[in-house]
Scaffold this motif. Sequence first.
Motif, PDB file in Angstrom:
ATOM      1  N   LEU A  31       0.825  -1.214   0.000  1.00 35.95           N
ATOM      2  CA  LEU A  31       0.000   0.000   0.000  1.00 35.95           C
ATOM      3  C   LEU A  31       0.861   1.267   0.000  1.00 35.95           C
ATOM      4  O   LEU A  31       0.537   2.267  -0.652  1.00 35.95           O
ATOM      5  CB  LEU A  31      -0.924   0.004   1.217  1.00 35.95           C
ATOM      6  CG  LEU A  31      -2.046  -1.044   1.227  1.00 35.95           C
ATOM      7  CD1 LEU A  31      -2.820  -0.986   2.548  1.00 35.95           C
ATOM      8  CD2 LEU A  31      -2.996  -0.825   0.054  1.00 35.95           C
ATOM      9  N   ALA A  32       1.971   1.211   0.766  1.00 29.99           N
ATOM     10  CA  ALA A  32       2.823   2.399   0.858  1.00 29.99           C
ATOM     11  C   ALA A  32       3.516   2.718  -0.453  1.00 29.99           C
ATOM     12  O   ALA A  32       3.722   3.885  -0.802  1.00 29.99           O
ATOM     13  CB  ALA A  32       3.849   2.213   1.977  1.00 29.99           C
ATOM     14  N   LEU A  68      -7.459  -5.307  14.355  1.00 26.58           N
ATOM     15  CA  LEU A  68      -8.519  -4.311  14.184  1.00 26.58           C
ATOM     16  C   LEU A  68      -7.961  -2.916  13.889  1.00 26.58           C
ATOM     17  O   LEU A  68      -8.432  -2.239  12.947  1.00 26.58           O
ATOM     18  CB  LEU A  68      -9.415  -4.302  15.423  1.00 26.58           C
ATOM     19  CG  LEU A  68     -10.229  -5.593  15.651  1.00 26.58           C
ATOM     20  CD1 LEU A  68     -11.011  -5.497  16.944  1.00 26.58           C
ATOM     21  CD2 LEU A  68     -11.151  -5.854  14.475  1.00 26.58           C
ATOM     22  N   PRO A  69      -6.944  -2.419  14.652  1.00 24.94           N
ATOM     23  CA  PRO A  69      -6.385  -1.095  14.304  1.00 24.94           C
ATOM     24  C   PRO A  69      -5.733  -1.073  12.924  1.00 24.94           C
ATOM     25  O   PRO A  69      -5.862  -0.081  12.179  1.00 24.94           O
ATOM     26  CB  PRO A  69      -5.352  -0.845  15.403  1.00 24.94           C
ATOM     27  CG  PRO A  69      -5.805  -1.688  16.543  1.00 24.94           C
ATOM     28  CD  PRO A  69      -6.387  -2.913  15.930  1.00 24.94           C
ATOM     29  N   LEU A  70      -5.049  -2.145  12.559  1.00 24.17           N
ATOM     30  CA  LEU A  70      -4.396  -2.174  11.254  1.00 24.17           C
ATOM     31  C   LEU A  70      -5.418  -2.182  10.121  1.00 24.17           C
ATOM     32  O   LEU A  70      -5.180  -1.592   9.047  1.00 24.17           O
ATOM     33  CB  LEU A  70      -3.471  -3.391  11.153  1.00 24.17           C
ATOM     34  CG  LEU A  70      -2.217  -3.350  12.034  1.00 24.17           C
ATOM     35  CD1 LEU A  70      -1.421  -4.635  11.899  1.00 24.17           C
ATOM     36  CD2 LEU A  70      -1.347  -2.134  11.682  1.00 24.17           C
ATOM     37  N   ILE A  71      -6.542  -2.840  10.333  1.00 24.93           N
ATOM     38  CA  ILE A  71      -7.603  -2.830   9.323  1.00 24.93           C
ATOM     39  C   ILE A  71      -8.136  -1.409   9.148  1.00 24.93           C
ATOM     40  O   ILE A  71      -8.369  -0.933   8.015  1.00 24.93           O
ATOM     41  CB  ILE A  71      -8.735  -3.802   9.722  1.00 24.93           C
ATOM     42  CG1 ILE A  71      -8.261  -5.249   9.576  1.00 24.93           C
ATOM     43  CG2 ILE A  71      -9.971  -3.580   8.866  1.00 24.93           C
ATOM     44  CD1 ILE A  71      -9.256  -6.276  10.054  1.00 24.93           C
ATOM     45  N   SER A  74      -5.589   0.559   7.159  1.00 24.95           N
ATOM     46  CA  SER A  74      -5.548   0.211   5.732  1.00 24.95           C
ATOM     47  C   SER A  74      -6.756   0.753   4.984  1.00 24.95           C
ATOM     48  O   SER A  74      -6.651   1.226   3.837  1.00 24.95           O
ATOM     49  CB  SER A  74      -5.462  -1.304   5.566  1.00 24.95           C
ATOM     50  OG  SER A  74      -6.646  -1.935   6.051  1.00 24.95           O
ATOM     51  N   VAL A  75      -7.956   0.721   5.626  1.00 24.76           N
ATOM     52  CA  VAL A  75      -9.157   1.275   4.984  1.00 24.76           C
ATOM     53  C   VAL A  75      -9.030   2.788   4.845  1.00 24.76           C
ATOM     54  O   VAL A  75      -9.432   3.383   3.824  1.00 24.76           O
ATOM     55  CB  VAL A  75     -10.415   0.881   5.770  1.00 24.76           C
ATOM     56  CG1 VAL A  75     -11.647   1.589   5.216  1.00 24.76           C
ATOM     57  CG2 VAL A  75     -10.621  -0.621   5.740  1.00 24.76           C
ATOM     58  N   ALA A  82     -17.431   4.516   5.063  1.00 27.70           N
ATOM     59  CA  ALA A  82     -18.099   3.712   6.099  1.00 27.70           C
ATOM     60  C   ALA A  82     -18.392   2.311   5.609  1.00 27.70           C
ATOM     61  O   ALA A  82     -18.294   1.321   6.356  1.00 27.70           O
ATOM     62  CB  ALA A  82     -19.383   4.418   6.546  1.00 27.70           C
ATOM     63  N   ARG A  83     -18.786   2.215   4.361  1.00 29.10           N
ATOM     64  CA  ARG A  83     -19.100   0.900   3.804  1.00 29.10           C
ATOM     65  C   ARG A  83     -17.868   0.000   3.824  1.00 29.10           C
ATOM     66  O   ARG A  83     -17.957  -1.191   4.158  1.00 29.10           O
ATOM     67  CB  ARG A  83     -19.622   1.067   2.386  1.00 29.10           C
ATOM     68  CG  ARG A  83     -19.970  -0.240   1.706  1.00 29.10           C
ATOM     69  CD  ARG A  83     -20.507   0.031   0.313  1.00 29.10           C
ATOM     70  NE  ARG A  83     -20.817  -1.215  -0.363  1.00 29.10           N
ATOM     71  CZ  ARG A  83     -21.288  -1.292  -1.607  1.00 29.10           C
ATOM     72  NH1 ARG A  83     -21.515  -0.165  -2.292  1.00 29.10           N
ATOM     73  NH2 ARG A  83     -21.539  -2.459  -2.160  1.00 29.10           N
ATOM     74  N   GLU A  84     -16.717   0.543   3.482  1.00 28.04           N
ATOM     75  CA  GLU A  84     -15.478  -0.251   3.466  1.00 28.04           C
ATOM     76  C   GLU A  84     -15.072  -0.651   4.888  1.00 28.04           C
ATOM     77  O   GLU A  84     -14.613  -1.778   5.121  1.00 28.04           O
ATOM     78  CB  GLU A  84     -14.372   0.553   2.807  1.00 28.04           C
ATOM     79  CG  GLU A  84     -13.068  -0.218   2.603  1.00 28.04           C
ATOM     80  CD  GLU A  84     -13.203  -1.295   1.542  1.00 28.04           C
ATOM     81  OE1 GLU A  84     -12.349  -2.198   1.514  1.00 28.04           O
ATOM     82  OE2 GLU A  84     -14.171  -1.237   0.741  1.00 28.04           O
ATOM     83  N   TYR A  85     -15.256   0.290   5.843  1.00 32.09           N
ATOM     84  CA  TYR A  85     -14.962  -0.070   7.247  1.00 32.09           C
ATOM     85  C   TYR A  85     -15.838  -1.237   7.710  1.00 32.09           C
ATOM     86  O   TYR A  85     -15.355  -2.197   8.323  1.00 32.09           O
ATOM     87  CB  TYR A  85     -15.199   1.133   8.165  1.00 32.09           C
ATOM     88  CG  TYR A  85     -14.086   2.149   8.165  1.00 32.09           C
ATOM     89  CD1 TYR A  85     -12.854   1.839   8.734  1.00 32.09           C
ATOM     90  CD2 TYR A  85     -14.271   3.416   7.623  1.00 32.09           C
ATOM     91  CE1 TYR A  85     -11.835   2.776   8.739  1.00 32.09           C
ATOM     92  CE2 TYR A  85     -13.260   4.351   7.620  1.00 32.09           C
ATOM     93  CZ  TYR A  85     -12.033   4.028   8.180  1.00 32.09           C
ATOM     94  OH  TYR A  85     -11.009   4.942   8.191  1.00 32.09           O
TER      95      TYR A  85
END
Length: 355
Positions: A31-32, A68-71, A74-75, A82-85
């Motif tokens: 991603l980076a 959970l924090p990493l997700i 990344s989102v 909100a939908r992606e979260y």
Amino acid sequence: MTTLIVLPLLWRTRAPFTSLLCITVAGFVYLATDGPGQPLPYSPLVAIFTVAAQGGLRQRRFAIGLGLPLIAVSVAIRTNTAREYLFAFFLFTMVYVLGVLARTRQAYTEAVELRAAELEKARQAEAERAVERERARIAREMHDILSHAVSLMIVQAEAGPLVVRSDPERAEAAFDAIAGAGRDAMVQLRRMLGVLKDEPSAAGEPSTSRSPQPTLAGLEDLVGEVRRTGLPVTLAVEGRPRPLAPDVQVTVYRVVQEALTNVLRHAGATTVSVRLTWTPDDRLTVSVENDAADVPGPRVRPGPDTGGGRGLVGIRERAAAHGGTAAAGPGPGGRGYRVAVDLPVVVSSPTEVRR
């Protein structure tokens, strides 16, 4: 870069948490650096499932605490919608739950297999104990049948030559008694061996006909056999007789048979009394007493091997099998010998008890 995201899955079963970390790091590097194409989410999902299913407690907690924090990060980097979260958190949760369910199922399967193995061991141990009990029962039956019949035959055989010239009729009766005792022993042995072999009938089907086991009603005939050897034997019943279970009746019969056989085997007794005492507290006491007077008579002379006390051991085993007790020793006043067995009354169908 896509290859680096997939490659750590090769070690996911041996190091599930390390594999998840490597995949996560490779994904963020992708991603980076804004790598080409669409990143594949399958590798992280497989790694999360593996950690939930096979990882330790600390690894599973780290996977949730860091996942959970990493997700969320990344989102936020990609779409920040909100939908992606919602989709990302739902997917992570479902994959993790599936891994926990797989772990639970595996633990349950192992517990069932372990329980089955323990039950099989217990079953084998019980089968071995049942075989030992059956061997002991057969040994007692064989001992009681053979020792009683052989003792009667020896007594009559020793008495026959003494009276063959002076009293031919008595000698003839003695030899008839020998033949009768032998035939009775053969009948009982054939019955026992037939039960063990389970011989088929003429039609090719297993034979179900079996001679009945001895009962209390057969005590009179048993005492009569001993009387024909010339030894006075009395049979008395005291108290109110109650019906007994068949196996208890067999025990009573065999106890009396063994005690009378011992009287015949060891010279000295001139009278013998067999007594069945029914008590109000539902107990039955069986006693066989003799006076053991040292007088000459046609009794079996003690030999170098008189059974080694196996008969008395068998009596104790039979009594203990029904929750009873057995005792053997000098009679009242120290004269003679007495064998006594105390048994609880186990009620069964009415059975005639002869006095």
